[in-house]
Design an enzyme around this catalytic site. Structure first.
Site, PDB file in Angstrom:
ATOM      1  N   ASP A   1       0.860  -1.163   0.000  1.00  0.00           N
ATOM      2  CA  ASP A   1       0.000   0.000   0.000  1.00  0.00           C
ATOM      3  C   ASP A   1       0.906   1.224   0.000  1.00  0.00           C
ATOM      4  OD1 ASP A   1      -2.529   1.449   0.347  1.00  0.00           O
ATOM      5  OD2 ASP A   1      -1.701   1.954   2.305  1.00  0.00           O
TER       6      ASP A   1
ATOM      7  N   THR B   1       0.503   4.575   0.765  1.00  0.00           N
ATOM      8  CA  THR B   1       0.487   5.460   1.920  1.00  0.00           C
ATOM      9  C   THR B   1       0.950   4.708   3.167  1.00  0.00           C
ATOM     10  OG1 THR B   1      -1.363   6.648   0.942  1.00  0.00           O
ATOM     11  CG2 THR B   1      -0.916   7.048   3.268  1.00  0.00           C
TER      12      THR B   1
ATOM     13  N   ASP C   1      -1.232  -0.252   6.516  1.00  0.00           N
ATOM     14  CA  ASP C   1      -1.405   0.289   7.859  1.00  0.00           C
ATOM     15  C   ASP C   1      -2.784   0.887   8.078  1.00  0.00           C
ATOM     16  OD1 ASP C   1      -1.229   2.484   6.264  1.00  0.00           O
ATOM     17  OD2 ASP C   1       0.216   3.572   7.503  1.00  0.00           O
TER      18      ASP C   1
END
Length: 831
Positions: A335, A337, A587
């Site tokens: 991911d 970000t 996250d």
């Protein structure tokens, strides 16, 4: 097990859009039913009330074990099937033979002690790391919100919730602000549930949007979280191909060992009329080496040391097989970000659209920032750039924001790709605003998209501020929204991300960047970090829904944008359908479903509680650069255990075959336990310990049992045939008193040299320490042969010159056959 949340009347609790889970095994006491806690005040419990509940034991004090207890560690290492067999044989040998024939028992005691100590050290590391990574819920007491340990929550506490927070105990919603709860970990259904005051929330669920607070109604062992949390963080060796493979091998070994041992006992005690004690000693000498007891122990030690090593790098391994799993990974889904970029962003520019007034736009943005008490990274960047009046974040606060009033708010959702807020402006005008992805809020042919595309190609992130018509929560609120301004954000790249991507490329691990952001923007960021194939981007809205076609698209492209949480899950499944072993990092809440379904889920320590709950590995230092260490540790463990397993099982194969040959030829078993203890120590025990801890960068391969046995079986057959041939030749060469000892010495020499050649093959590729290790083992055996008291201690004395040189010649021929066989197997079946 069917589980459903019920109210006191037995009916399903109203207000919940689907049944939630509760422990069906829990029984209600008809005499002393649990009293519901009193209605909570907005300021939560008082200090006195908390103390009163603690005194009554109404506290969430369930210990969450991240590892086995000391008692369980000792029991697991001592009370094993093979320790029982060896223990019985050891006791027998202590009565019938000299102490040197009982050395194998002391070795087992030492090895078991090492295993206990290593796992105890791993337990301490895991326990300390589990405390670091523990959820810290925010609880309101005396009107003040503060983070406390999960174990400090008491019955009736008011627990606050925000996006990404995990529900740690069961409760009832007291406050709700567009609160959406994901109960997929409990019900298996991915769609979030909208919660309103009075609705139940169950531990193990987590917040995907909105916020609120709930009153704890079940704590301690009554809460479902008590079982879930313990299960999620247990030190375990289950579901491991390595462990299950070794268990399979040991099962077959046991089947072979039992009839062979019976035949050997009958042969040595009945058929041959030997001295009883010596017959028993030689019988035990034939049985003991059949047991690869050190293999299980060494595997546990290698895993435990791996956990300790990773723990020192602030990497929490919540499930031990994750080390093995990540070693087998060939695709890593990232991911963007929080993984490639740091959490923070900066507003670099605001571009008014359609003649909008810049001062008015900044006024709207400043008010928008105050609408969400728990802003995401994008909104936080806007808050930092345009703080509301009275804010102390920046001195240049917007002037008259205090006269604007937020009347409604809709938090950001990764599914809809935008957030919203409704204001009453200073002049009394009501307005509704949306802030989110331009390509979602704008129609497909809008000219502004071209301008945005150019910004995305520079790796910049762009949000669109648009004024909507109608109610904020009306269906299709985004349709017809008037574009007002572009907010241009610059993401902070992680300084170590480029090196990490280069490592995966070097290790032939494919990297796929999966993000909810614009695909071109994500590709530009990945390109800055040097990701191979970053130019191959795909907007997930054009991703085929057919699993096979999706798998093809996944293999052909490296960067994917505008991916929904459900699509992330489908993409992982598509890759797995093509035989890939997939690791997923993330996250955010939108990563949870994919993390749960991936072969290995990796979460950042600063990520949401939900991601940390479902991930097998948590990077507590929030550094993506730790992943290469985890991969390397997994490869070291798996590759080295595969190597040393061949050593152990070669011994098992030649021991079984020697016993069968002795029974068939009706001769004395050639070895005493002391001889095989010496051989095992020099050719297996000591070398295996060092080889199991050595660096190893090869990616772990599947089919562990097949890979090990295709080398161990021919090696064991060659070793047994060469040894028994030497023994038969020696029986014809030697005669008279002391002949059996001379025959044993010659057979031992051949077996040692052949075993050393197996070790030399397994130790490749050679480094200075590997060559030194093999040479040291050879020197150790040479010392035994030349030092008189060691000759007597181990009953090894080479008699004459012809027979020892014959033993060496047979060993050389066997070594040449070993070389040919290993190369043939490597070509025929692959390395």
């Amino acid at each position: 097990m069917t589980q459903r949340a019920l109210d006191s009347s037995g009916e399903q609790t109203p207000g919940s859009s689907r049944p939630t889970m509760i422990d069906a095994g829990a029984e209600l006491d008809p005499v002393h039913p649990m009293e519901p806690p009193p209605a909570r005040r907005p300021d939560g419990l008082s200090t006195a009330e908390v103390a009163e509940r603690v005194a009554r034991g109404e506290v969430n004090d369930v210990p969450v074990r991240s590892s086995r207890s000391v008692t369980e560690i000792v029991r697991a290492n001592v009370f094993t099937r093979f320790n029982l067999i060896i223990g019985v044989l050891w006791v027998i040998m202590l009565f019938v033979a000299p102490i040197q024939d009982s050395l194998f028992g002391f070795v087992i005691v030492a090895n078991t002690g090492i295993g206990i100590i290593q796992e105890w050290r791993a337990k301490k590391t895991l326990d300390s790391l589990a405390v670091i990574g523990e959820a810290k819920p925010t609880v309101r007491r005396d009107g003040v919100a503060a983070e406390i340990s999960t174990s400090e929550i008491v019955l009736g506490d008011l627990v606050e919730l925000g996006p990404g927070d995990k529900v740690v105990v069961d409760g009832t919603v007291s406050e709700a602000d567009s609160l959406e709860i994901d109960e997929s970990l409990l019900t298996g259904e991915a769609d979030p549930v909208i919660k309103r005051p009075g609705d139940p929330v169950m531990s193990g669920s987590f917040v995907v949007a909105g916020g609120g607070a709930f009153t704890a109604t079940k704590v301690g062992r009554e809460a479902y979280a008590a079982q879930l949390a313990e299960e999620a963080s247990r030190f375990t060796l289950v579901h491991s191909e390595l462990r299950s493979g070794i268990s399979t091998i040991l099962k077959y070994v046991t089947w072979m060992m039992v009839p062979t041992a019976i035949g050997l006992i009958i042969s040595q005690l009945v058929v041959k009329d030997n001295n009883f004690k010596e017959s028993v000693a030689r019988t035990v000498g034939g049985i003991v080496p059949m047991i690869p007891e050190g293999l299980v122990l060494l595997t546990s030690v290698a895993f435990a040391i791996g956990v300790v090593r990773l723990g020192r790098k602030q990497c929490l391994v919540q499930e031990l097989p994750a080390i093995e799993g990540l070693a087998r990974v060939d695709v890593v889904c990232l991911d963007k970000t929080g993984t490639l970029t740091e959490g923070g962003m900066d507003v670099t520019e605001v571009r008014p659209l359609n003649g909008s007034d810049e001062a008015y736009v900044t006024q709207v943005l400043a008010t928008f920032g105050s609408s969400d008490p728990r802003p995401n990274a994008s909104l936080q960047a806007i808050i930092d750039a345009y703080p509301a009046a009275g804010g102390d974040t920046l001195p240049a606060a917007v002037g008259d924001t205090e006269s604007w009033t937020v009347t409604d708010a809709m938090p950001f959702s990764s599914a809809r790709k935008y957030s919203g807020a409704a204001f009453t402006e200073a002049d009394g005008t009501d307005s509704v605003w949306l802030l989110g992805a331009p390509d979602v809020l704008l129609s497909e042919g809008d000219a502004t998209l071209t301008e945005i595309e150019q910004l995305n190609e520079q790796g910049l992130r762009v949000l669109l501020l648009a004024r909507a018509e109608g109610e904020l929560d009306a269906p299709g609120a985004a349709a017809g929204a008037a574009p007002t301004a572009l907010v241009v954000l610059e993401q902070r790249l992680r300084p170590d991300a480029g090196d990490t991507l280069a490592y995966f490329a070097d290790q032939n691990v494919a990297t796929k960047v999966i993000s909810g952001d614009n695909a071109v923007s994500v590709g530009a960021v990945a390109g800055k970090l040097g990701l191979a194939g970053a130019e191959n981007t795909l907007d997930a809205r054009r991703l085929p829904t057919d699993p096979d076609e999706m798998a093809t698209a996944m293999e052909e492209n490296a960067v994917f944008g505008r991916v929904t949480p459900q699509q992330k899950r489908d993409m992982v499944a598509a890759l797995q359908s093509r035989g890939h072993t997939v690791a997923m990092t993330g996250d955010g809440v939108n990563d949870v479903l994919a993390l749960k379904d991936a072969d290995i889920g990796v979460s950042m320590g600063s990520g949401s509680e939900a991601t940390r709950a479902v991930a097998q590995i948590v990077l507590l230092n929030n550094s993506f650069a730790t992943l290469p260490s985890v991969v390397a540790e997994g490869r070291r463990v798996i590759g080295n255990i595969t190597r040393v397993a061949t050593l152990f099982l070669t011994k098992t194969v030649y021991s079984v075959l020697l016993a069968i040959l002795v029974v068939c030829f009706q001769v004395e078993y050639p070895f005493l336990p002391r001889h095989l203890t010496l051989l095992s120590t020099l050719t297996i025990g000591v070398p295996a310990f060092f080889l199991a801890l050595a660096p190893n960068k090869e990616r772990a391969q599947p089919h562990f049992v097949r890979r090990v046995m295709r080398y161990a079986i021919p090696s064991g057959v060659i070793a047994a045939a060469a040894t028994f041939a030497t023994y038969l030749v020696a029986r014809h060469y030697y005669s008279g008193e002391g002949a059996l000892e001379a025959e044993t010495s010659a057979a031992t020499l051949t077996l040692f040299l052949v075993s050393m050649w197996v070790l030399a093959i397994i130790a490749r590729p050679y480094t200075w320490w590997r060559v030194g290790l093999v040479a040291a083992m050879g020197l150790g055996f040479l010392i035994v042969l030349v030092v008189p008291w060691l000759q007597d201690f181990f009953a090894l004395k080479l008699v004459g010159a012809p027979m020892p040189w014959t033993a060496v010649g047979i060993a050389v021929a066997a070594a040449a056959l070993l070389e040919f066989t290993w190369r043939w197997v490597g070509r025929r079946f692959g390395a």
